[in-house]
Scaffold this active site. Structure first.
Site, PDB file in Angstrom:
ATOM      1  N   ASP A   1       1.104  -0.622  -0.449  1.00 36.79           N
ATOM      2  CA  ASP A   1      -0.091  -0.022  -0.088  1.00 36.79           C
ATOM      3  C   ASP A   1       0.769   1.166   0.297  1.00 36.79           C
ATOM      4  O   ASP A   1       2.086   1.556   0.549  1.00 36.79           O
ATOM      5  CB  ASP A   1      -0.983  -0.428   1.117  1.00 36.79           C
ATOM      6  CG  ASP A   1      -2.200   0.938   1.154  1.00 36.79           C
ATOM      7  OD1 ASP A   1      -1.817   1.761   0.409  1.00 36.79           O
ATOM      8  OD2 ASP A   1      -2.871   1.080   2.321  1.00 36.79           O
TER       9      ASP A   1
ATOM     10  N   ASP B   1      -1.864   5.728  -7.342  1.00 36.02           N
ATOM     11  CA  ASP B   1      -2.534   4.929  -6.508  1.00 36.02           C
ATOM     12  C   ASP B   1      -1.989   3.281  -6.417  1.00 36.02           C
ATOM     13  O   ASP B   1      -1.707   2.903  -7.614  1.00 36.02           O
ATOM     14  CB  ASP B   1      -3.340   5.122  -5.673  1.00 36.02           C
ATOM     15  CG  ASP B   1      -3.454   4.354  -4.568  1.00 36.02           C
ATOM     16  OD1 ASP B   1      -2.823   3.703  -3.491  1.00 36.02           O
ATOM     17  OD2 ASP B   1      -5.179   3.606  -4.324  1.00 36.02           O
TER      18      ASP B   1
END
Ligand SMILES: *[C@@H]1O[C@H](CO)[C@@H](O)[C@H](O)[C@H]1NC(C)=O
Ligand SMILES: *[C@@H]1O[C@H](CO)[C@@H](O)[C@H](O)[C@H]1NC(C)=O
Ligand SMILES: *[C@@H]1O[C@H](CO)[C@@H](O)[C@H](O)[C@H]1NC(C)=O
Ligand SMILES: *[C@@H]1O[C@H](CO)[C@@H](O)[C@H](O)[C@H]1NC(C)=O
Ligand SMILES: *[C@@H]1O[C@H](CO)[C@@H](O)[C@H](O)[C@H]1NC(C)=O
Length: 437
Positions: free
Chosen positions: A109, A313
């Site tokens: 992440d 992302d």
């Protein structure tokens, strides 16, 4: 064994550990790792996969957006708490924790810093079975990096919220093992959180924060650069690649078979959300025409309890553009593709779909799509934004509208080798055949 022998063994172990630290300090440090999509073995068709990915991305974009409601500056723990709510993937990385190492997969992440793993059952990491597990005292600077820890018997602890329940977490250091068999490295004293949790809802044992803050894996390894090349999802599932330290260079790409120069754009920073990788997006072109989008819709703004800007992302799959930009892209596709729009009823899925012409089929010219960033143009391959839904026969734009933040998702980054250089605060990328790299 005599006491002296134990002592010598202990010294030897320290030296072995030390040698990998020296390697890191020499800039001689790096490894490659394999990334697998969390949904790789679900047996989905590409259309089904993207349907699920749309739902997950909506939740992820909402979670990123809700970082705005956290009191600034957001701490590593706050971010990890908020983002875990929407953490069904997308990419999993293998790592070994402890001595001897036990190997797990964890969610990569890039939007937060914390490294954490489930510790409640022996199915995952069990501190009692590792020789190198060491809880951190409250007085350590690393503990201060958490934001607001609680001290229990002067050990650094905090509460983690997972789904409905509050879970006890301990900040500790441990030896981690990374890489594939050919580039395996062992690094001592990585700070991570051991969370008193057992769940099968997460696709991995925990999460690995690749954010920009001091607790992230990237920053802890001391050679703050990494790159990845995400293999296209449509071909038979091939693993994607992650490169760390000195392995993170775009030269690993065969330029003569790739195509296009290396492009670079600076990261922007929001001091209140320091973990996130913001980009300076300046516009979008469709079919060679720069769309009339006011660049201020991509600007970073921190007023009135919301924030805006453009985040790159990896957990969000599908790029979501702020509404005015999405509407402009949709309008440009409608006017350039010249096919009737399908009446798509699902508001959460792909909702810009065209009807293929009935047979005999004529060829359809798809407009080229370019994302413009400060100093870099990202010309997307068709596969990164158009797909044919075999069921409805629709030709769909794989993108969605968002509220305040624009999120560039992993689907749009496929077949680009993306390099994050934290020292120079620069994102570089080059088109690359990621299933071959
Ligand atoms: C969360 O709590 C609600 C109400 O107590 C319960 O119905 C639900 O099953 C819980 N969800 C999970 C994932 O445990
Ligand atoms: C890596 O090493 C392990 C243990 O030595 C072995 O079981 C495994 O097959 C190796 N994997 C590859 C891809 O060579
Ligand atoms: C790069 O690609 C070309 C053409 O496909 C090939 O001939 C060459 O061997 C490749 N070089 C490397 C270093 O892989
Ligand atoms: C689109 O579908 C909705 C719901 O099925 C229907 O009410 C509406 O009339 C349709 N619109 C067109 C233009 O066909
Ligand atoms: C973003 O890029 C544009 C164009 O290069 C530049 O004028 C602007 O100052 C940049 N914005 C920030 C916040 O750096």
């Amino acid at each position: 064994m005599s006491r002296l022998a134990v002592f010598l063994l202990f010294l030897l172990q320290l030296q072995l550990q030390h040698s990998s630290v020296v390697r890191a300090a020499n800039g001689d440090f790096g490894f490659t790792a394999t990334l697998r999509r969390a949904d790789a073995n679900m047996g989905y068709t590409e259309v089904e996969r993207l349907g699920h990915a749309f739902k997950r991305t909506k939740a992820r974009v909402a979670a990123l957006q809700s970082l705005a409601t956290a009191p600034p500056p957001t701490s590593a723990v706050t971010e990890a708490r908020i983002l875990v709510r929407a953490s069904a993937g997308e990419y999993l990385m293998d790592l070994g924790i402890g001595t001897p190492p036990r190997f797990f997969t964890a969610i990569l992440d890039t939007a937060h810093d914390l490294i954490w793993t489930q510790c409640a059952s022996s199915q995952y990491f069990d501190p009692a079975r590792s020789a190198t597990y060491s809880p951190l005292p409250c007085s350590s600077p690393t503990c201060g990096g958490l934001g607001f820890p609680s001290c229990v018997k002067s050990m650094c602890e905090f509460d983690y919220f997972y789904v409905n329940s509050t879970k006890h977490a301990v900040l500790a250091t441990e030896t981690f093992t990374f890489g594939t068999n050919t580039t395996r490295v062992t690094v001592p004293s990585i700070a991570f959180a051991c969370v008193d949790l057992t769940t099968s809802l997460l696709p991995g044992s925990g999460m690995v924060g690749f954010g920009r803050g001091s607790l992230s894996l990237v920053r802890q390894l001391g050679s703050p650069r990494f790159s990845y090349c995400l293999a296209p999802s449509r071909s038979p599932p091939t693993p994607s690649r992650l490169y760390f330290g000195e392995y993170a260079t775009l030269q690993t790409t065969n330029m003569s078979s790739g195509g296009g120069p290396v492009q670079s754009t600076p990261f922007l920073t929001d001091p209140e959300r320091p973990s996130l990788y913001f980009l300076n997006m300046t516009g979008i072109s469709v079919g060679g025409h720069r769309l009339p989008i006011d660049p201020s819709v991509f600007a970073m703004d921190q007023d009135n309890g919301f924030f805006s800007g453009v985040i790159i992302d990896t957990v969000a799959t599908i790029t979501h553009l702020v509404r005015p930009a999405y509407d402009a892209v949709r309008a440009a596709f409608v006017s350039q593709i010249k096919l009737p729009l399908l009446n798509v009823t699902s508001p959460d899925g792909m909702n810009t779909c065209f009807m293929w012409p009935p047979p005999p089929r004529k060829s359809v010219t798809l407009p080229q799509l370019v994302f413009h960033f400060d100093g870099a143009d990202m010309e997307l391959p068709f596969d990164n934004y158009m797909m044919v839904d075999d069921k409805s026969g629709g030709l769909c734009l794989v993108m969605g509208p968002a509220g305040d933040v624009t999120v560039i998702g992993s689907f749009q980054q496929q077949n680009f080798h993306m390099l994050y250089d934290l020292k120079n605060s620069l994102l570089s990328f080059v088109p690359a055949p990621c299933n071959l790299v």
